[in-house]
Enzyme design. Structure first.
Site, PDB file in Angstrom:
ATOM      1  N   LYS A   1     -16.305  62.741 -39.574  1.00 27.36           N
ATOM      2  CA  LYS A   1     -15.798  62.984 -38.228  1.00 27.36           C
ATOM      3  C   LYS A   1     -15.874  61.699 -37.395  1.00 27.36           C
ATOM      4  CE  LYS A   1     -14.883  67.408 -38.876  1.00 27.36           C
ATOM      5  NZ  LYS A   1     -15.503  68.069 -39.991  1.00 27.36           N
TER       6      LYS A   1
HETATM    7  C1  PLP Z   1     -15.853  69.689 -40.202  1.00 28.41           C
HETATM    8  C2  PLP Z   1     -15.322  70.990 -39.696  1.00 28.41           C
HETATM    9  C3  PLP Z   1     -16.158  72.077 -39.427  1.00 28.41           C
HETATM   10  C4  PLP Z   1     -17.588  72.133 -39.851  1.00 28.41           C
HETATM   11  O1  PLP Z   1     -18.388  71.228 -39.257  1.00 28.41           O
HETATM   12  P1  PLP Z   1     -19.914  71.144 -39.719  1.00 28.41           P
HETATM   13  O2  PLP Z   1     -20.508  70.213 -38.740  1.00 28.41           O
HETATM   14  O3  PLP Z   1     -19.906  70.625 -41.129  1.00 28.41           O
HETATM   15  O4  PLP Z   1     -20.470  72.530 -39.638  1.00 28.41           O
HETATM   16  C5  PLP Z   1     -15.620  73.193 -38.825  1.00 28.41           C
HETATM   17  N1  PLP Z   1     -14.322  73.272 -38.527  1.00 28.41           N
HETATM   18  C6  PLP Z   1     -13.477  72.266 -38.804  1.00 28.41           C
HETATM   19  C7  PLP Z   1     -12.035  72.411 -38.441  1.00 28.41           C
HETATM   20  C8  PLP Z   1     -13.947  71.102 -39.424  1.00 28.41           C
HETATM   21  O5  PLP Z   1     -13.098  70.133 -39.755  1.00 28.41           O
END
Ligand code: PLP
Length: 376
Positions: free
Chosen positions: A181
């Protein structure tokens, strides 16, 4: 040439910040988390931010804080990572899927009303790839039917639509600091909101339901606590916050670089493959850059690109309703959400991160064009 699918940009500022925390007394939730939360809220233009261990945790706690649980239905999209609908199940509620807009892959706001029943309590839109769903319409529907809106904002830290940022008008938005991210501590997440009550509840629920206010009201001088409800163990620690805090300063620069790369990709692939539409009145966070190729040739194209050293991903996203667990538990079958089903099997995500060099970008463009032309 080898172009990785993703490379993080963490460097000296993050190492120094981490080093400072490692030399300090407190490793778990403390002052560094406060500093990060304040900085994140300021960046996001909201009054509250709560540091958590993941976006999944943020969605789970946001749903609980909104009073959603057993017997309730939550409307969401099948075009997402399974975390979204899993969080609804973790809260004890039932996900109800609504199909997507073919142009963007976002939940189709025009289809939401038809999915509302007596049991519907919330809408959980996902802002896909970096572009926000139609929040104006979603918030209007929610107001009319007295529903809570919680946003999966894992892709849209930098985005806005019609001038509205994630978390600004809803019950709250959930962010992810997972490894790929736009800011990251490997794993991590946050809940951002202008709703002080919601933030307070999520803060209590992130640590077993520990209620220090209750004790403070009784003027206890020692650091003790009471428990007034069942909570979870989702609190962000000072180590993660130390890694994240310096990254707040580079969000704008990194976003600008990803925008520039996306612009070059779009210009190079226009007319050659389908790509999600770019909306007006919208700031795109450019978290992912998917191309939508012919489903028949998708895997072959992706494999050729991998052989050429271009890191690509085909996981954005297999529609959630067709995952084995969801098929078994809810009886979903092919054809239930045809628009989401037509996107997942066509998607190839290309490398998109600030450290990509101009040479690498040119190489990706050259190899993608060649592979798509060869197999179409
Ligand atoms: C990465 C992601 C998540 C999950 O995030 P985590 O921090 O791993 O729980 C949820 N929704 C979307 C659309 C994502 O890309």
């Amino acid at each position: 040439m080898k172009v990785e699918f993703f490379k993080h940009s963490l460097g000296k500022a993050e190492r120094d910040s981490l080093d400072k925390t490692l030399r300090s007394l407190y490793l778990t939730t403390g002052k560094q988390v406060d500093i990060f939360e304040k900085g994140l809220a300021a960046y996001s233009g909201v009054s509250q931010a709560v540091g958590l261990t993941s976006c999944t945790a943020a969605m789970h706690l946001a749903l609980l804080a909104a009073g959603i649980g057993e017997g309730d239905e939550v409307i969401t999209t099948p075009m997402t990572f399974v975390a979204t609908s899993h969080a609804i199940l973790m809260a004890g509620a039932t996900p109800v899927f609504v199909d997507v807009e073919p142009a963007t892959g976002n939940i189709d706001a025009a289809r939401i009303s038809a999915a509302i029943t007596k049991k519907t309590k919330a809408i959980l839109p996902v802002h896909l790839y970096g572009q926000m769903a139609d929040m104006k319409t979603i918030l209007a529907i929610a107001k009319k039917h007295k529903l809570v809106v919680i946003e999966d904002a894992a892709h849209v830290l930098e985005a806005s639509r019609d001038g509205v940022r994630p978390g600004a008008r809803s019950f709250g938005a959930c962010l992810s600091f997972y490894a790929t991210k736009s800011i990251t501590s490997g794993e991590g997440g946050a809940f951002i909101t202008n709703n002080a009550q919601a933030a307070k509840m999520v803060t209590r629920l992130r640590l077993h339901g520990v209620n220090r206010e209750l004790v403070q009201r009784e003027r206890t001088k020692l650091n003790t606590y009471d428990i007034t409800e069942l909570g979870w163990k989702y609190n962000m620690d000072n180590i993660d916050a130390a890694l994240l805090t310096p990254q707040l300063k580079t969000i704008k620069r990194n976003h600008a670089r990803r925008m520039a790369i996306a612009k070059r990709y779009r210009a190079a692939f226009e007319g050659l493959v389908d790509m999600p539409a770019m909306l007006p009145n919208s700031v795109h966070a450019h978290h992912l850059f998917p191309i939508w190729v012919n489903a028949k040739h998708r895997d072959r194209i992706a494999l050729v690109l991998k052989e050429k050293g271009v890191g690509v991903s085909v996981v954005h996203y297999p529609p959630v309703h067709l995952l084995e667990y969801y098929k078994k538990r809810f009886g979903y079958k092919k054809g239930d959400f045809p628009l989401a089903e037509s996107i997942g099997p066509r998607a190839i995500s290309l490398p998109l991160y600030p450290l990509l060099t101009d040479k690498e970008i040119e190489y990706v463009i050259k190899e993608v064009r060649a592979a798509v032309i060869q197999y179409s």
